[in-house]
Write a protein that holds these residues in place. Structure first.
Motif, mmCIF file in Angstrom:
data_model
loop_
_atom_site.group_PDB
_atom_site.id
_atom_site.type_symbol
_atom_site.label_atom_id
_atom_site.label_comp_id
_atom_site.label_asym_id
_atom_site.label_seq_id
_atom_site.Cartn_x
_atom_site.Cartn_y
_atom_site.Cartn_z
ATOM 1 N N ASN A 177 6.216 -48.936 11.847
ATOM 2 C CA ASN A 177 6.834 -48.145 12.926
ATOM 3 C C ASN A 177 8.268 -47.773 12.583
ATOM 4 O O ASN A 177 8.692 -46.633 12.774
ATOM 5 C CB ASN A 177 6.845 -48.940 14.244
ATOM 6 C CG ASN A 177 5.450 -49.128 14.798
ATOM 7 O OD1 ASN A 177 4.516 -48.409 14.432
ATOM 8 N ND2 ASN A 177 5.288 -50.126 15.666
ATOM 9 N N GLN A 178 9.020 -48.761 12.073
ATOM 10 C CA GLN A 178 10.459 -48.545 11.863
ATOM 11 C C GLN A 178 10.759 -47.535 10.742
ATOM 12 O O GLN A 178 11.749 -46.822 10.810
ATOM 13 C CB GLN A 178 11.156 -49.866 11.573
ATOM 14 C CG GLN A 178 11.316 -50.758 12.785
ATOM 15 C CD GLN A 178 12.123 -50.134 13.910
ATOM 16 O OE1 GLN A 178 11.654 -50.078 15.056
ATOM 17 N NE2 GLN A 178 13.327 -49.654 13.623
ATOM 18 N N LYS B 255 5.536 -53.606 12.670
ATOM 19 C CA LYS B 255 6.938 -53.230 12.937
ATOM 20 C C LYS B 255 7.515 -52.438 11.769
ATOM 21 O O LYS B 255 8.226 -51.449 11.962
ATOM 22 C CB LYS B 255 7.799 -54.496 13.133
ATOM 23 C CG LYS B 255 7.771 -55.032 14.546
ATOM 24 C CD LYS B 255 8.827 -56.119 14.714
ATOM 25 C CE LYS B 255 8.804 -56.634 16.146
ATOM 26 N NZ LYS B 255 9.651 -57.806 16.359
#
Ligand code: ZN
Length: 278
Positions: A272-273, A269
């Motif tokens: 990705n972020q 995550k």
């Protein structure tokens, strides 16, 4: 932004696994660094940890964090000072970019914020004498004013820079500087001017990222993943870069919600972020 430009603060993964495993995971996901907490080091052979980090190609963007400085008694103050000295030595072995100072707020029973600030200045002065002798930069991390009572009576970048100027007028980030954590400073209308000032004075030692959720359900453990909240991360990053900070952006997210996830999922995550948010 890509993972190699970022470091993972181990609190983001919830301190659920031994540091050895965390280092492997962080390296495998392609991040450029790691920022351990002192509690992660308990029971570890520090030179083995340092070697594993180095062999994994990771930098250490900071060691978290200091004991609080204002104290209820001489005895407490002495113990905190000794623990901070020990941690500065640990930061040296790890090759950390800095030792993070979260300076503390009011000692139990006190309402005297001025006394707390004055104790902080005296306490950093004493630590600085030692940290300079071993070459470990101290990074004062101002915290959001909601923590002024219990975690940090230094609440803005401006105040932190003032302390640097008082205690280390001829110094730069090699000796004393500031850690800029977006969660704590994003709301400050003087932020942009003070980032520029911190750059001119060469005091930026660390850059911590996460996001401010609306609504925030818990002011300690509901930080957002980058891009999930209202902080203008892109602008702040641009200004910090322009101010001369070329180090890693440290992902530091205290979140009960996130800690429920598997560490692999959390790291994915994060990767990705940062691509979305920056
Ligand atoms: Zn931080």
């Amino acid at each position: 932004m890509l993972p190699h430009e970022c470091s993972i603060n181990t609190a983001t993964l919830g301190h659920k696994e031994p540091l050895k495993i965390v280092i492997d995971r962080v390296a495998r996901h392609g991040f450029g660094g790691i920022a351990p907490w002192r509690r992660d080091l308990d029971g570890c052979d520090l030179s083995v940890v340092a070697k594993q980090i180095k062999d994994s190609g990771l930098e250490v963007s900071g060691l978290c964090r200091s004991e609080y400085i204002p104290s209820i008694s001489e005895e407490h103050a002495k113990r905190a000072f000794e623990q901070n000295i020990r941690a500065i030595d640990q930061a040296c072995v790890l090759g950390s970019a800095c030792y993070i100072l979260v300076v503390g707020g009011l000692p139990t029973g006190s309402k005297d914020l001025f006394a707390a600030r004055s104790a902080v200045i005296d306490g950093i002065e004493r630590l600085l004498e030692y940290s300079k002798s071993v070459g470990m930069p101290l990074a004062i991390e101002p915290l959001h004013p909601m923590y002024a009572a219990d975690r940090s009576c230094v609440t803005t970048v401006g105040e932190a820079l003032d302390i640097c100027a008082i205690l280390d007028p001829d110094g730069k980030k090699e000796t004393l500087g500031v850690a800029l954590d977006v969660y704590h400073i994003w709301w400050d209308w003087q932020l942009h001017a003070n980032i520029e000032k911190a750059g001119k004075e060469d005091r930026i030692l660390a850059f911590h990222i996460c996001d401010w959720r609306v609504p925030t359900r818990d002011f300690l453990t509901d930080r957002g993943m980058m891009g999930e909240g209202v902080i203008d991360l892109e602008t702040i990053r641009r200004e910090i870069k322009k101010a001369g900070y070329l180090g890693l952006a440290e992902i530091e997210i205290f979140s009960e919600e996130l800690w429920k996830e598997d560490p692999e999922v959390i790291l994915q995550k994060c990767a990705n972020q940062i691509k979305i948010a920056f």
